[in-house]
Write an enzyme that holds these catalytic residues in place. Sequence first.
Site, PDB file in Angstrom:
ATOM      1  N   GLU A 117     -51.300  -5.399 -10.736  1.00  0.00           N
ATOM      2  CA  GLU A 117     -50.144  -6.253 -10.461  1.00  0.00           C
ATOM      3  C   GLU A 117     -49.452  -6.646 -11.766  1.00  0.00           C
ATOM      4  O   GLU A 117     -49.964  -6.405 -12.863  1.00  0.00           O
ATOM      5  CB  GLU A 117     -50.590  -7.482  -9.674  1.00  0.00           C
ATOM      6  CG  GLU A 117     -51.181  -7.135  -8.318  1.00  0.00           C
ATOM      7  CD  GLU A 117     -51.118  -8.278  -7.324  1.00  0.00           C
ATOM      8  OE1 GLU A 117     -50.028  -8.849  -7.149  1.00  0.00           O
ATOM      9  OE2 GLU A 117     -52.155  -8.574  -6.711  1.00  0.00           O
TER      10      GLU A 117
ATOM     11  N   HIS B  15     -49.658  -4.929  -5.752  1.00  0.00           N
ATOM     12  CA  HIS B  15     -49.410  -6.154  -4.989  1.00  0.00           C
ATOM     13  C   HIS B  15     -49.632  -5.972  -3.491  1.00  0.00           C
ATOM     14  O   HIS B  15     -50.055  -6.915  -2.815  1.00  0.00           O
ATOM     15  CB  HIS B  15     -47.982  -6.643  -5.250  1.00  0.00           C
ATOM     16  CG  HIS B  15     -47.712  -8.027  -4.741  1.00  0.00           C
ATOM     17  ND1 HIS B  15     -48.398  -9.129  -5.202  1.00  0.00           N
ATOM     18  CD2 HIS B  15     -46.828  -8.491  -3.805  1.00  0.00           C
ATOM     19  CE1 HIS B  15     -47.954 -10.213  -4.576  1.00  0.00           C
ATOM     20  NE2 HIS B  15     -47.010  -9.858  -3.731  1.00  0.00           N
TER      21      HIS B  15
ATOM     22  N   SER C 226     -49.631 -13.439  -1.504  1.00  0.00           N
ATOM     23  CA  SER C 226     -48.347 -13.595  -2.180  1.00  0.00           C
ATOM     24  C   SER C 226     -47.804 -15.013  -1.951  1.00  0.00           C
ATOM     25  O   SER C 226     -48.471 -15.980  -2.323  1.00  0.00           O
ATOM     26  CB  SER C 226     -47.373 -12.507  -1.696  1.00  0.00           C
ATOM     27  OG  SER C 226     -46.260 -12.413  -2.561  1.00  0.00           O
TER      28      SER C 226
END
Length: 273
Positions: A214, A248, A151
Amino acid sequence: MLSNAGAYVLPHSDKWVLKANGSEHVLFVSVPSEQAPEGGFPVLYLLDGNAVFASMTEALRLMTRPPHGFSPAAVVAIGYDTDGPFCKERRFFDYTVSATQEEVGTSKHGEPWPPSGGVDVFLSMLEEQVMPELERKYPLDPTKRAFFGHSLGGLCVLHTLFTRNHLFDTYIAGSPSVWWKNRYIQDVAAAYLAGKHDAAAPMKKLLLSVGEKEKSHMVEDAIALHARLTRNASNIQSTFFSVPEAGHMSVLPTLIGEAIRFFLANGTESEHL
């Protein structure tokens, strides 16, 4: 009858506190019990250490078990003084370049993002303090380093690849936040690709990964960056890895195993004894 035997501790692991730049970081270190090879152990440096150190260390311990595993490696995870997996405010600052609210918008809850802009100070700390100190304390090979982030951590990995390419030979960017600051990392990548590179410099390996489930822009940005590097980067070997059915956060367990394979054997397990 049960009797309390105390808290479980990861074998062969240490915890250190580093005070630098007016703040503290917690370092989690795991070094194999085996005799180190000449030059030291390969080492995986992890961002968001509180979240991924234990998982990476245990996966590595299993995947390097003889006679069919990879060669042993060490883990260094950079984290914070928290019992939670993430420290939102600190990671936003450490992993990003400075951005205005107009450049990043608001969070999904309509709140402003935490302060940003500390990535280059963070990387200087890593290069000038963390790495030299740990390489004095442990048998770590400075020529075999990987950098793992997810991320915002994945964005930090990409920023490092394009601005401090010499620090690592392997870069693993999971679900990178390419969207940060109007996709500034695309301009950084373009500047890197336009620069002159030493033809004799070692090839860098990059694993770009994203979960199939995602947000569409996360997937599209990762695919586009991989394609750009494949076309134009003469000294970066980019590999794209999509994790089926993963979102995610659920992407992480699979990515950890793939990162170990990618770093230690580029996809092929050895049969060392």
